[in-house]
Write a protein that holds these residues in place. Structure first.
Motif, PDB file in Angstrom:
ATOM      1  N   GLY A  28      -4.770   0.737  -7.401  1.00  0.00           N
ATOM      2  CA  GLY A  28      -3.965   0.951  -5.934  1.00  0.00           C
ATOM      3  C   GLY A  28      -3.767   2.768  -5.142  1.00  0.00           C
ATOM      4  O   GLY A  28      -3.955   2.621  -4.008  1.00  0.00           O
ATOM      5  N   ALA A  29      -3.123   3.128  -5.761  1.00  0.00           N
ATOM      6  CA  ALA A  29      -3.994   4.688  -5.759  1.00  0.00           C
ATOM      7  C   ALA A  29      -4.816   5.283  -5.382  1.00  0.00           C
ATOM      8  O   ALA A  29      -4.790   6.278  -5.074  1.00  0.00           O
ATOM      9  CB  ALA A  29      -2.845   5.286  -6.422  1.00  0.00           C
ATOM     10  N   ALA A  32      -5.701   3.572  -1.824  1.00  0.00           N
ATOM     11  CA  ALA A  32      -4.995   3.131  -0.821  1.00  0.00           C
ATOM     12  C   ALA A  32      -4.188   4.112  -0.128  1.00  0.00           C
ATOM     13  O   ALA A  32      -4.200   5.377  -1.343  1.00  0.00           O
ATOM     14  CB  ALA A  32      -4.070   2.377  -0.219  1.00  0.00           C
ATOM     15  N   TRP A  36       0.816   3.897  -1.185  1.00  0.00           N
ATOM     16  CA  TRP A  36       0.301   3.029  -2.691  1.00  0.00           C
ATOM     17  C   TRP A  36       0.264   4.432  -3.472  1.00  0.00           C
ATOM     18  O   TRP A  36      -0.077   4.655  -4.869  1.00  0.00           O
ATOM     19  CB  TRP A  36      -1.119   2.659  -2.485  1.00  0.00           C
ATOM     20  N   ASP A  37       0.069   5.420  -3.150  1.00  0.00           N
ATOM     21  CA  ASP A  37       0.130   6.579  -3.716  1.00  0.00           C
ATOM     22  C   ASP A  37       1.103   6.378  -4.762  1.00  0.00           C
ATOM     23  O   ASP A  37       1.364   7.043  -6.487  1.00  0.00           O
ATOM     24  CB  ASP A  37      -0.061   8.189  -2.526  1.00  0.00           C
ATOM     25  N   ILE A  39       3.709   3.943  -4.829  1.00  0.00           N
ATOM     26  CA  ILE A  39       3.635   2.750  -6.254  1.00  0.00           C
ATOM     27  C   ILE A  39       2.679   2.755  -6.881  1.00  0.00           C
ATOM     28  O   ILE A  39       2.866   2.752  -8.709  1.00  0.00           O
ATOM     29  CB  ILE A  39       3.497   1.619  -4.878  1.00  0.00           C
ATOM     30  N   GLY A  40       1.536   3.890  -6.631  1.00  0.00           N
ATOM     31  CA  GLY A  40       0.749   3.742  -8.229  1.00  0.00           C
ATOM     32  C   GLY A  40       1.282   4.932  -9.425  1.00  0.00           C
ATOM     33  O   GLY A  40       1.113   4.349 -10.334  1.00  0.00           O
TER      34      GLY A  40
END
Length: 64
Positions: A28-29, A32, A36-37, A39-40
């Motif tokens: 994800g990182a 996106a 997402w950075d 969240i990742g």
């Protein structure tokens, strides 16, 4: 002393979940930007948090 037999699913459930969370965070990182950075990074940090939690908890003691 009586020992408990553990299935493969029981033994590998938590490591498999940590693997899926970490892999989801990495992919994800990488794919996106923006939210997402963060969240990742949080998903990848779950493995680190699990290791810290296990170290602070100490060695497990056998139950009588």
């Amino acid at each position: 002393m009586r020992t408990r037999r553990l299935s493969l699913g029981t033994v590998f459930a938590i490591p498999a979940a940590l693997f899926v969370l970490g892999l989801t965070g990495l992919v994800g990182a990488l794919l996106a930007d923006g939210a997402w950075d963060g969240i990742g990074a949080a998903l990848v940090a779950t493995a680190v948090a699990a290791v810290v939690w296990a170290r602070l908890r100490g060695p497990s003691r056998p139950r009588p």
